[in-house]
Scaffold this active site. Sequence first.
Site, PDB file in Angstrom:
ATOM      1  N   HIS A 149       1.118  -1.535  -0.070  1.00 30.66           N
ATOM      2  CA  HIS A 149      -0.326   0.078  -0.798  1.00 30.66           C
ATOM      3  C   HIS A 149       0.524   1.398  -0.004  1.00 30.66           C
ATOM      4  CE1 HIS A 149      -3.351   2.299   0.063  1.00 30.66           C
ATOM      5  NE2 HIS A 149      -4.191   1.346   0.654  1.00 30.66           N
ATOM      6  N   ARG A 197       1.094  -0.312   6.385  1.00 31.81           N
ATOM      7  CA  ARG A 197       0.300   0.304   5.008  1.00 31.81           C
ATOM      8  C   ARG A 197       1.134   1.769   4.471  1.00 31.81           C
ATOM      9  NH1 ARG A 197      -2.880   4.540   4.068  1.00 31.81           N
ATOM     10  NH2 ARG A 197      -4.963   3.882   2.844  1.00 31.81           N
ATOM     11  N   GLU A 213      -1.278  -0.055   9.770  1.00 37.18           N
ATOM     12  CA  GLU A 213      -2.589  -0.106   9.502  1.00 37.18           C
ATOM     13  C   GLU A 213      -3.716  -0.586  10.854  1.00 37.18           C
ATOM     14  OE1 GLU A 213      -4.954   0.512   6.097  1.00 37.18           O
ATOM     15  OE2 GLU A 213      -5.821  -1.492   7.092  1.00 37.18           O
ATOM     16  N   ARG A 275      -7.797   6.174  11.256  1.00 37.09           N
ATOM     17  CA  ARG A 275      -9.319   6.320  10.162  1.00 37.09           C
ATOM     18  C   ARG A 275      -9.667   5.691  10.924  1.00 37.09           C
ATOM     19  NH1 ARG A 275      -7.823   4.308   5.075  1.00 37.09           N
ATOM     20  NH2 ARG A 275      -6.469   3.010   6.190  1.00 37.09           N
TER      21      ARG A 275
END
Length: 366
Positions: A149, A197, A213, A275
């Site tokens: 990623h 990530r 992540e 997030r």
Amino acid sequence: MPLHHLMIGTWTPPGAIFTVQFDDEKLTCKLIKRTEIPQDEPISWMTFDHERKNIYGAAMKKWSSFAVKSPTEIVHEASHPIGGHPRANDADTNTRAIFLLAAKQPPYAVYANPFYKFAGYGNVFSVSETGKLEKNVQNYEYQENTGIHGMVFDPTETYLYSADLTANKLWTHRKLASGEVELVGSVDAPDPGDHPRWVAMHPTGNYLYALMEAGNRICEYVIDPATHMPVYTHHSFPLIPPGIPDRDPETGKGLYRADVCALTFSGKYMFASSRANKFELQGYIAGFKLRDCGSIEKQLFLSPTPTSGGHSNAVSPCPWSDEWMAITDDQEGWLEIYRWKDEFLHRVARVRIPEPGFGMNAIWYD
């Protein structure tokens, strides 16, 4: 000049590139151009070439290339399919172009990563004299269950480091004069639940920072000068508040996902974000002070962001000053500009763009 321009893409169709103007004297943001691009090629991650004359996009099943003539004149020039696994481009697979990295040194190749299923290959593209994505020159193999990623070069652009989220490891490749790469090795993440990530590197090349992540932390690595492999220092820092409920009591799934980490222009600071997986929760942004050698001196803050961040919450420090940083979210579609001053962060401007999938990462043009 007080006026700066940033470009932003979207997670979902229809494809478009949005140009936002930020005035650093009046402290205002406004949308000045929506550039239509191929509708089925929304750009979930974009980057400039070394001269900011081309934008390269990760665009669903394609890698796309745009000539940037001015902040408001952006012209689509090429789209290439995902390379590697023969099923990656099939309409019934979830394989998706997710990230690309443009070299800053000749031959200025572009390094691209697909994600989800059938993503076990990195794609290397050559560019034309004007910087247009030209040819898929190499599809180098990671492993079958790979999902890269994020990647970063060392300062000499000799070694390429990849964050493998699904295989839970970090990879090191050596870049050849042709722009192609060869494998050096890989190391497993410190914890089976980390899932790297993103990676960032200190300007000295001494230290690598891996954003986990699922682990919702930054892990610090020192680069072995003999092997050029990253070695975990056993120093890590949280990207969500310690002790916060981080699992859904009904499903057992994680409530937070760390997103992106990036250094400021001076290399003295690093920002990172996370997030939330539910809109009623908030994401977080963290700031770190780095020593001159590159090790993390301390975590300066960990603060909530206005929304969950959606798929985004991507931090984007200004590439020529420590003073400004942009952050985007696709829950409500905000681009926000923050000022970093005396090791305090405060928001100075924002604009909401209520378009489908806005906004993914912001890139600073001028």
